[in-house]
Design a protein around this motif. Structure first.
Motif, mmCIF file in Angstrom:
data_model
loop_
_atom_site.group_PDB
_atom_site.id
_atom_site.type_symbol
_atom_site.label_atom_id
_atom_site.label_comp_id
_atom_site.label_asym_id
_atom_site.label_seq_id
_atom_site.Cartn_x
_atom_site.Cartn_y
_atom_site.Cartn_z
ATOM 1 N N GLN A 108 0.847 -1.186 0.000
ATOM 2 C CA GLN A 108 0.000 0.000 0.000
ATOM 3 C C GLN A 108 0.885 1.240 0.000
ATOM 4 O OE1 GLN A 108 -3.104 -0.071 2.914
ATOM 5 N NE2 GLN A 108 -3.409 2.124 2.814
ATOM 6 N N GLY A 109 0.542 2.207 -0.857
ATOM 7 C CA GLY A 109 1.312 3.444 -0.962
ATOM 8 C C GLY A 109 2.343 3.429 -2.067
ATOM 9 N N ASP A 110 2.711 2.240 -2.551
ATOM 10 C CA ASP A 110 3.670 2.145 -3.650
ATOM 11 C C ASP A 110 3.026 2.576 -4.965
ATOM 12 O OD1 ASP A 110 5.677 1.080 -2.056
ATOM 13 O OD2 ASP A 110 5.321 -0.994 -2.678
ATOM 14 N N PHE A 111 3.856 3.094 -5.847
ATOM 15 C CA PHE A 111 3.444 3.336 -7.227
ATOM 16 C C PHE A 111 3.950 2.171 -8.055
ATOM 17 C CE2 PHE A 111 3.178 7.550 -5.486
ATOM 18 C CZ PHE A 111 2.096 8.109 -6.141
ATOM 19 N N VAL A 112 3.091 1.684 -8.934
ATOM 20 C CA VAL A 112 3.459 0.562 -9.791
ATOM 21 C C VAL A 112 3.100 0.887 -11.237
ATOM 22 C CG1 VAL A 112 3.181 -1.177 -7.984
ATOM 23 C CG2 VAL A 112 1.230 -0.609 -9.444
ATOM 24 N N LEU A 113 3.764 0.190 -12.145
ATOM 25 C CA LEU A 113 3.324 0.210 -13.534
ATOM 26 C C LEU A 113 2.319 -0.911 -13.687
ATOM 27 C CD1 LEU A 113 6.601 0.859 -15.549
ATOM 28 C CD2 LEU A 113 4.735 2.449 -15.067
#
Length: 74
Positions: free
Chosen positions: A38-43
């Protein structure tokens, strides 16, 4: 052509995540990226998170996608 879109993980539930892109939320799979949190940016591509990226890269990518869409409309 394949396109991966940056998304922020809002909620993680085992191998699934709720992500947000430009205010729109959807569920995607984390099967290929179980270390994402949670909170991570992903492609995101084809319903799967494929790579963790930082917030600055996510913002830059979204700006470039918006510019490309504007140029396509011209």
């Amino acid at each position: 052509m394949c396109l991966a879109v940056p998304a922020k993980i809002m909620k993680k539930d085992n191998a699934m995540a709720t992500v947000e892109v430009e205010g729109i939320r959807r569920k995607i799979s984390l099967m290929l990226l179980p270390e994402a949190n949670q909170g991570d940016f992903v492609l995101m591509h084809a319903g799967f998170a494929i790579q963790i990226i930082d917030a600055a890269e996510a913002e830059l990518t979204m700006q470039l996608l918006k510019e490309a869409a504007q140029n396509d409309d011209a």
